[in-house]
Design a protein around this motif. Structure first.
Motif, PDB file in Angstrom:
ATOM      1  N   ASP A   8     -47.413  39.221  98.014  1.00 35.87           N
ATOM      2  CA  ASP A   8     -46.551  38.420  97.164  1.00 35.87           C
ATOM      3  C   ASP A   8     -45.419  39.346  96.701  1.00 35.87           C
ATOM      4  OD1 ASP A   8     -45.789  36.267  95.300  1.00 35.87           O
ATOM      5  OD2 ASP A   8     -46.514  37.660  93.765  1.00 35.87           O
ATOM      6  N   LEU A   9     -44.309  38.785  96.214  1.00 34.53           N
ATOM      7  CA  LEU A   9     -43.176  39.620  95.791  1.00 34.53           C
ATOM      8  C   LEU A   9     -42.954  39.584  94.273  1.00 34.53           C
ATOM      9  CD1 LEU A   9     -40.652  38.812  98.683  1.00 34.53           C
ATOM     10  CD2 LEU A   9     -42.131  40.822  98.430  1.00 34.53           C
ATOM     11  N   ASP A  10     -42.525  38.430  93.750  1.00 38.78           N
ATOM     12  CA  ASP A  10     -42.231  38.322  92.315  1.00 38.78           C
ATOM     13  C   ASP A  10     -43.476  38.636  91.487  1.00 38.78           C
ATOM     14  OD1 ASP A  10     -39.618  37.579  92.798  1.00 38.78           O
ATOM     15  OD2 ASP A  10     -39.984  35.428  92.553  1.00 38.78           O
ATOM     16  N   ASP A  11     -43.335  39.554  90.551  1.00 41.93           N
ATOM     17  CA  ASP A  11     -44.393  39.966  89.617  1.00 41.93           C
ATOM     18  C   ASP A  11     -45.524  40.740  90.290  1.00 41.93           C
ATOM     19  OD1 ASP A  11     -43.281  38.845  87.207  1.00 41.93           O
ATOM     20  OD2 ASP A  11     -43.779  36.879  88.023  1.00 41.93           O
ATOM     21  N   THR A  12     -45.367  41.032  91.574  1.00 42.12           N
ATOM     22  CA  THR A  12     -46.334  41.881  92.265  1.00 42.12           C
ATOM     23  C   THR A  12     -45.682  43.200  92.657  1.00 42.12           C
ATOM     24  OG1 THR A  12     -47.643  40.016  93.107  1.00 42.12           O
ATOM     25  CG2 THR A  12     -47.832  42.112  94.308  1.00 42.12           C
ATOM     26  N   LEU A  13     -44.522  43.130  93.306  1.00 39.91           N
ATOM     27  CA  LEU A  13     -43.810  44.347  93.698  1.00 39.91           C
ATOM     28  C   LEU A  13     -42.583  44.609  92.837  1.00 39.91           C
ATOM     29  CD1 LEU A  13     -44.014  44.141  97.596  1.00 39.91           C
ATOM     30  CD2 LEU A  13     -45.571  45.273  95.996  1.00 39.91           C
ATOM     31  N   TRP A  14     -42.158  43.597  92.112  1.00 39.50           N
ATOM     32  CA  TRP A  14     -40.973  43.771  91.257  1.00 39.50           C
ATOM     33  C   TRP A  14     -40.995  42.782  90.098  1.00 39.50           C
ATOM     34  CZ3 TRP A  14     -38.567  42.375  96.445  1.00 39.50           C
ATOM     35  CH2 TRP A  14     -38.466  40.991  96.623  1.00 39.50           C
ATOM     36  N   ASP A  15     -40.148  43.097  89.118  1.00 40.93           N
ATOM     37  CA  ASP A  15     -39.907  42.200  87.990  1.00 40.93           C
ATOM     38  C   ASP A  15     -38.704  41.326  88.358  1.00 40.93           C
ATOM     39  OD1 ASP A  15     -39.322  40.883  85.654  1.00 40.93           O
ATOM     40  OD2 ASP A  15     -39.101  42.681  84.431  1.00 40.93           O
ATOM     41  N   PRO A  16     -38.909  40.026  88.548  1.00 38.92           N
ATOM     42  CA  PRO A  16     -37.794  39.178  88.982  1.00 38.92           C
ATOM     43  C   PRO A  16     -36.879  38.717  87.858  1.00 38.92           C
ATOM     44  CG  PRO A  16     -39.752  37.852  88.751  1.00 38.92           C
ATOM     45  CD  PRO A  16     -40.170  39.274  88.430  1.00 38.92           C
ATOM     46  N   ALA A 126     -44.403  39.794 103.832  1.00 38.56           N
ATOM     47  CA  ALA A 126     -44.271  39.131 102.536  1.00 38.56           C
ATOM     48  C   ALA A 126     -44.552  37.649 102.708  1.00 38.56           C
ATOM     49  CB  ALA A 126     -42.873  39.336 101.968  1.00 38.56           C
ATOM     50  N   ILE A 127     -45.307  37.090 101.758  1.00 40.55           N
ATOM     51  CA  ILE A 127     -45.501  35.638 101.676  1.00 40.55           C
ATOM     52  C   ILE A 127     -45.160  35.252 100.249  1.00 40.55           C
ATOM     53  CG2 ILE A 127     -47.076  33.703 101.976  1.00 40.55           C
ATOM     54  CD1 ILE A 127     -48.832  35.440 103.729  1.00 40.55           C
ATOM     55  N   THR A 128     -44.069  34.540 100.070  1.00 37.20           N
ATOM     56  CA  THR A 128     -43.559  34.313  98.716  1.00 37.20           C
ATOM     57  C   THR A 128     -43.155  32.865  98.486  1.00 37.20           C
ATOM     58  OG1 THR A 128     -41.846  34.953  97.121  1.00 37.20           O
ATOM     59  CG2 THR A 128     -41.255  35.064  99.447  1.00 37.20           C
ATOM     60  N   ASN A 129     -43.431  32.381  97.284  1.00 36.09           N
ATOM     61  CA  ASN A 129     -42.936  31.074  96.865  1.00 36.09           C
ATOM     62  C   ASN A 129     -41.543  31.183  96.256  1.00 36.09           C
ATOM     63  OD1 ASN A 129     -45.318  29.952  97.688  1.00 36.09           O
ATOM     64  ND2 ASN A 129     -46.067  29.414  95.651  1.00 36.09           N
ATOM     65  N   GLY A 130     -41.078  32.398  96.046  1.00 33.70           N
ATOM     66  CA  GLY A 130     -39.733  32.620  95.515  1.00 33.70           C
ATOM     67  C   GLY A 130     -38.697  32.565  96.631  1.00 33.70           C
ATOM     68  N   GLY A 180     -51.610  39.946  95.605  1.00 29.94           N
ATOM     69  CA  GLY A 180     -50.699  39.210  94.742  1.00 29.94           C
ATOM     70  C   GLY A 180     -51.219  39.089  93.330  1.00 29.94           C
ATOM     71  N   ASP A 181     -50.354  38.651  92.426  1.00 25.76           N
ATOM     72  CA  ASP A 181     -50.699  38.607  91.001  1.00 25.76           C
ATOM     73  C   ASP A 181     -51.235  37.258  90.546  1.00 25.76           C
ATOM     74  OD1 ASP A 181     -48.206  37.189  89.152  1.00 25.76           O
ATOM     75  OD2 ASP A 181     -47.838  37.593  91.263  1.00 25.76           O
ATOM     76  N   SER A 182     -51.057  36.222  91.343  1.00 18.84           N
ATOM     77  CA  SER A 182     -51.464  34.885  90.922  1.00 18.84           C
ATOM     78  C   SER A 182     -52.866  34.548  91.431  1.00 18.84           C
ATOM     79  CB  SER A 182     -50.476  33.835  91.446  1.00 18.84           C
ATOM     80  OG  SER A 182     -50.970  32.528  91.247  1.00 18.84           O
ATOM     81  N   VAL A 183     -53.745  34.193  90.507  1.00 25.70           N
ATOM     82  CA  VAL A 183     -55.102  33.808  90.906  1.00 25.70           C
ATOM     83  C   VAL A 183     -55.059  32.562  91.785  1.00 25.70           C
ATOM     84  CG1 VAL A 183     -57.338  32.981  90.068  1.00 25.70           C
ATOM     85  CG2 VAL A 183     -56.176  34.858  88.893  1.00 25.70           C
ATOM     86  N   GLU A 184     -54.264  31.583  91.381  1.00 28.19           N
ATOM     87  CA  GLU A 184     -54.208  30.327  92.132  1.00 28.19           C
ATOM     88  C   GLU A 184     -53.492  30.503  93.466  1.00 28.19           C
ATOM     89  OE1 GLU A 184     -52.500  25.734  91.797  1.00 28.19           O
ATOM     90  OE2 GLU A 184     -52.152  27.147  90.163  1.00 28.19           O
ATOM     91  N   ASN A 185     -52.272  31.012  93.424  1.00 26.40           N
ATOM     92  CA  ASN A 185     -51.452  31.063  94.634  1.00 26.40           C
ATOM     93  C   ASN A 185     -51.876  32.144  95.610  1.00 26.40           C
ATOM     94  OD1 ASN A 185     -49.855  28.954  93.714  1.00 26.40           O
ATOM     95  ND2 ASN A 185     -48.358  30.314  92.766  1.00 26.40           N
ATOM     96  N   ASP A 186     -52.197  33.320  95.088  1.00 25.03           N
ATOM     97  CA  ASP A 186     -52.483  34.457  95.960  1.00 25.03           C
ATOM     98  C   ASP A 186     -53.970  34.636  96.248  1.00 25.03           C
ATOM     99  OD1 ASP A 186     -49.744  35.458  96.297  1.00 25.03           O
ATOM    100  OD2 ASP A 186     -49.851  35.839  94.151  1.00 25.03           O
ATOM    101  N   VAL A 187     -54.772  34.719  95.206  1.00 23.61           N
ATOM    102  CA  VAL A 187     -56.199  34.970  95.411  1.00 23.61           C
ATOM    103  C   VAL A 187     -56.880  33.763  96.041  1.00 23.61           C
ATOM    104  CG1 VAL A 187     -58.387  35.492  94.291  1.00 23.61           C
ATOM    105  CG2 VAL A 187     -56.298  36.629  93.526  1.00 23.61           C
TER     106      VAL A 187
END
Length: 231
Positions: A8-16, A126-130, A180-187
């Motif tokens: 994931d990208l936003d909030d995982t590798l950077w502050d968006p 990368a797999i991102t919803n952003g 990734g940082d999101s339990v729902e989206n990533d985990v």
């Protein structure tokens, strides 16, 4: 055998947030410059009401942040008596101004050292919803592929976006660790797609799913190695 790491990208590798704030300002400034007589009517209340109505009319658009942003501007302009074709062109013009700032993300301090380490042994995607373009950021050279929900037409946690990634890479889900940082989206998304998740959990929230987790990106290389050794 683990061959691939998906991030994931936003909030995982950077502050968006700083980039999003600057991009949003650039977008509305572009519209205000085109329509100076209407600028004072681009209020937050109007934007909120317009966005809420769009999400009511088409809930699925929530997974496509690009389409949602353009549609909000388009409908707002229509409400101000701008003709449809002009409203569409103006909304897309303003979105270009948004994207010109969207990729100015603030990397977390541990991101580059971590990527330097893991990219030596694994394919990195990368797999991102952003809608940020990782290849237009400082860490682009570490990535082999990027799948964005707004381009794929599918968003996490739908397993379709994960399956699309594996298809493009020519690998199986069992070959992949997703971080990734999101339990729902990533985990949960990774679990549903058959990949191994690592939850990036810097806030130390309760791990109710009992999945592998790290509190700092610097912990990832050793965690990934441990999981690779088990395969």
């Amino acid at each position: 055998m683990i061959t691939t790491l998906s991030f994931d990208l936003d909030d995982t590798l950077w502050d968006p947030r700083p980039a999003l704030v600057a991009a949003d300002k650039a977008q509305w400034l572009a519209l205000a410059q085109r329509y100076p007589d209407l600028a004072e009517r681009f209020t937050r209340d109007k934007i909120f009401v317009c966005r809420k109505q769009i999400l009511t009319d088409a809930p699925s658009i929530a997974g496509d942040v690009t389409a949602l942003r353009i549609e909000v501007m388009y409908r707002l302009l229509l409400s101000l008596d701008i003709a449809s074709a002009e409203a569409d062109e103006s909304a897309r013009m303003a979105f270009e101004a948004f994207m010109a700032k969207r990729n100015d993300v603030i990397l977390f301090p541990e991101t580059i050292p971590m990527l330097e380490s893991v990219s030596e042994s694994y394919a990195v995607v990368a797999i991102t919803n952003g809608n940020a373009d990782v290849f237009k950021t400082e860490i682009g050279p570490y990535f082999d592929l990027s799948i964005r929900a707004d381009e794929a037409g599918i968003a996490k946690p739908d397993r379709g976006i994960f399956d699309l990634t594996w298809e493009k890479l020519g690998c199986q889900s069992t070959n992949v660790i997703h971080i990734g940082d999101s339990v729902e989206n990533d985990v949960q998304g990774a679990i549903n797609a058959g990949a191994t998740p690592i939850w990036y959990n810097p806030s130390k929230e309760q791990n109710t799913l009992g999945v592998n987790e790290v509190g700092a990106l610097s912990e990832l290389p050793s965690m990934i190695q441990q999981l690779s050794d088990r395969h």
